[in-house]
Design a protein around this motif. Sequence first.
Motif, mmCIF file in Angstrom:
data_model
loop_
_atom_site.group_PDB
_atom_site.id
_atom_site.type_symbol
_atom_site.label_atom_id
_atom_site.label_comp_id
_atom_site.label_asym_id
_atom_site.label_seq_id
_atom_site.Cartn_x
_atom_site.Cartn_y
_atom_site.Cartn_z
ATOM 1 N N GLY A 108 24.625 61.061 13.886
ATOM 2 C CA GLY A 108 23.945 61.113 14.756
ATOM 3 C C GLY A 108 24.100 60.921 16.319
ATOM 4 O O GLY A 108 25.192 59.754 16.580
ATOM 5 N N PHE A 109 23.482 60.901 17.326
ATOM 6 C CA PHE A 109 23.460 60.227 18.323
ATOM 7 C C PHE A 109 22.834 59.022 18.655
ATOM 8 O O PHE A 109 21.472 58.159 18.119
ATOM 9 C CB PHE A 109 22.559 61.324 19.898
ATOM 10 N N GLU A 110 23.537 58.125 19.157
ATOM 11 C CA GLU A 110 23.206 56.545 19.094
ATOM 12 C C GLU A 110 21.600 55.891 19.327
ATOM 13 O O GLU A 110 20.918 55.585 18.593
ATOM 14 C CB GLU A 110 23.529 56.094 20.218
ATOM 15 N N SER A 111 20.812 57.104 20.193
ATOM 16 C CA SER A 111 19.759 56.707 20.865
ATOM 17 C C SER A 111 18.784 57.600 19.285
ATOM 18 O O SER A 111 17.798 57.047 19.198
ATOM 19 C CB SER A 111 18.647 57.531 22.439
ATOM 20 N N ASP A 112 18.993 58.410 18.529
ATOM 21 C CA ASP A 112 18.267 58.947 17.867
ATOM 22 C C ASP A 112 18.421 57.907 16.226
ATOM 23 O O ASP A 112 17.204 57.516 15.249
ATOM 24 C CB ASP A 112 19.138 59.821 17.374
ATOM 25 N N ILE A 113 19.434 57.950 16.054
ATOM 26 C CA ILE A 113 19.952 56.789 15.239
ATOM 27 C C ILE A 113 18.989 55.314 15.557
ATOM 28 O O ILE A 113 18.405 54.494 14.487
ATOM 29 C CB ILE A 113 21.030 56.282 14.866
ATOM 30 N N ASP A 114 19.151 55.049 15.998
ATOM 31 C CA ASP A 114 18.664 53.525 17.312
ATOM 32 C C ASP A 114 17.273 53.842 16.682
ATOM 33 O O ASP A 114 16.484 53.120 16.005
ATOM 34 C CB ASP A 114 18.498 53.625 18.611
ATOM 35 N N THR A 115 16.073 54.660 17.065
ATOM 36 C CA THR A 115 14.602 55.564 16.667
ATOM 37 C C THR A 115 14.661 55.218 15.450
ATOM 38 O O THR A 115 13.687 54.579 15.068
ATOM 39 C CB THR A 115 14.627 56.835 16.796
ATOM 40 N N CYS A 116 15.306 55.822 13.895
ATOM 41 C CA CYS A 116 15.680 55.479 12.472
ATOM 42 C C CYS A 116 15.198 54.591 12.172
ATOM 43 O O CYS A 116 14.715 54.341 11.671
ATOM 44 C CB CYS A 116 16.159 56.951 12.476
ATOM 45 N N GLU A 117 15.842 53.057 12.656
ATOM 46 C CA GLU A 117 16.167 52.341 12.493
ATOM 47 C C GLU A 117 14.743 51.509 13.033
ATOM 48 O O GLU A 117 14.601 50.498 11.955
ATOM 49 C CB GLU A 117 17.433 51.467 12.421
ATOM 50 N N ALA A 118 14.059 51.813 14.104
ATOM 51 C CA ALA A 118 13.166 50.979 14.090
ATOM 52 C C ALA A 118 11.627 51.611 13.672
ATOM 53 O O ALA A 118 10.785 51.156 13.192
ATOM 54 C CB ALA A 118 13.103 51.471 15.796
ATOM 55 N N LEU A 119 11.722 52.789 13.523
ATOM 56 C CA LEU A 119 10.913 53.358 12.246
ATOM 57 C C LEU A 119 10.896 52.290 10.996
ATOM 58 O O LEU A 119 9.553 52.745 10.533
ATOM 59 C CB LEU A 119 10.648 55.167 12.365
ATOM 60 N N TYR A 120 12.063 52.972 10.810
ATOM 61 C CA TYR A 120 12.197 52.852 8.853
ATOM 62 C C TYR A 120 11.849 51.294 9.177
ATOM 63 O O TYR A 120 11.307 51.324 8.031
ATOM 64 C CB TYR A 120 13.509 52.212 8.782
ATOM 65 N N ALA A 121 12.565 49.920 10.073
ATOM 66 C CA ALA A 121 11.772 48.571 9.589
ATOM 67 C C ALA A 121 10.241 48.547 9.445
ATOM 68 O O ALA A 121 10.097 48.124 9.249
ATOM 69 C CB ALA A 121 12.004 48.478 10.702
ATOM 70 N N SER A 122 9.465 49.238 10.404
ATOM 71 C CA SER A 122 8.057 49.388 10.389
ATOM 72 C C SER A 122 7.243 50.318 9.002
ATOM 73 O O SER A 122 6.581 49.598 8.446
ATOM 74 C CB SER A 122 7.878 49.594 11.767
ATOM 75 N N LEU A 123 8.096 50.920 9.163
ATOM 76 C CA LEU A 123 7.728 52.204 7.803
ATOM 77 C C LEU A 123 8.011 51.114 6.254
ATOM 78 O O LEU A 123 6.738 51.375 5.343
ATOM 79 C CB LEU A 123 7.925 53.536 7.720
ATOM 80 N N LEU A 124 9.129 50.254 5.956
ATOM 81 C CA LEU A 124 8.851 49.908 5.446
ATOM 82 C C LEU A 124 8.488 48.892 5.066
ATOM 83 O O LEU A 124 8.141 48.483 3.655
ATOM 84 C CB LEU A 124 10.720 49.603 5.252
ATOM 85 N N VAL A 125 8.188 48.271 5.808
ATOM 86 C CA VAL A 125 6.663 47.021 5.481
ATOM 87 C C VAL A 125 5.812 47.513 4.797
ATOM 88 O O VAL A 125 4.863 47.016 4.284
ATOM 89 C CB VAL A 125 6.151 45.854 6.847
ATOM 90 N N GLN A 126 4.817 48.927 5.424
ATOM 91 C CA GLN A 126 4.137 49.543 4.757
ATOM 92 C C GLN A 126 4.219 49.628 3.697
ATOM 93 O O GLN A 126 2.506 49.556 3.045
ATOM 94 C CB GLN A 126 3.372 50.391 5.998
ATOM 95 N N MET A 127 4.699 50.591 3.471
ATOM 96 C CA MET A 127 5.514 51.737 2.304
ATOM 97 C C MET A 127 5.295 49.756 1.461
ATOM 98 O O MET A 127 4.791 49.788 0.289
ATOM 99 C CB MET A 127 6.435 51.729 2.231
#
Length: 271
Positions: free
Chosen positions: A106-125
């Motif tokens: 994907g585009f760099e900014s979209d992948i950056d967003t995915c990694e940021a969301l993943y890091a937080s949601l993984l903690v919650q999960m």
Amino acid sequence: MSSDRMVARIGGLLRQAESTDNPHEAEAFMEAAQRLATAASVDLAVARSHTASREKRATPVQRVVHIGEHGKKGLRTYVLLFVAIARANDVQCDVAQSSTQVFAYGFESDIDTCEALYASLLVQMVRASDTYISSGAYRDATVDREVTVVRGRRRYRTVERAPLAGVTARIEFQTAFAHRVGERLAAVKKEAEAEAVATEAPEAGTALVLRHKEIELRDFYRSASTARGTWRGSSGRSYSSEARRAGDHAGRRARLGNQSEIGGPRGQLER
């Protein structure tokens, strides 16, 4: 807002969501982050479409995302969470057979967003599943498991019901959590894109830009991916309605929130 500033702002929202124990304060963050990400992604796509020099125009990339070490239990549900987030942010994924890493396209900014969301949601999960296991609620639950029975020379597949083990309960819980969060993020993305189209400037052509982005990403994935077969999110050999229901409930309560949390309407990115 530049792409780097957007990712930094999303990261700030996510850190605030993780740092508070007040559900009313935390309630707004994840959805706010997804709204911001979608609005910024749309603006970046429009900006790219108006870039005069094709040589300077941003193009899709491939990035390897590390999920965990080989042999670690539960990696499949971690991957499932990342893939669910990626689908809501215009990122295509291939998954290593070991589930230790994901290849994101994907585009760099979209992948950056995915990694940021993943890091937080993984903690919650992980935190939510730990709470579920610690409560002992899974001990009264059961699991339907597919087994193979051999009778003479014939083999039969059947389903047997058994007590739910803690390891299986955690996997079932996290699977449902990932599915629910993915659905929520996708719904926010759809709403934010519709809003962007409805409020666009006359010269923007947002709907057409988004369609061109979809085609560009699809073509890039087809040319860059060397994956064989399709990754399956779960083995499909066991199912616990009780653990899935608990995980789905936690996914519904994961920290998503309102656009007001990000401080007003969306703005155009700098080109």
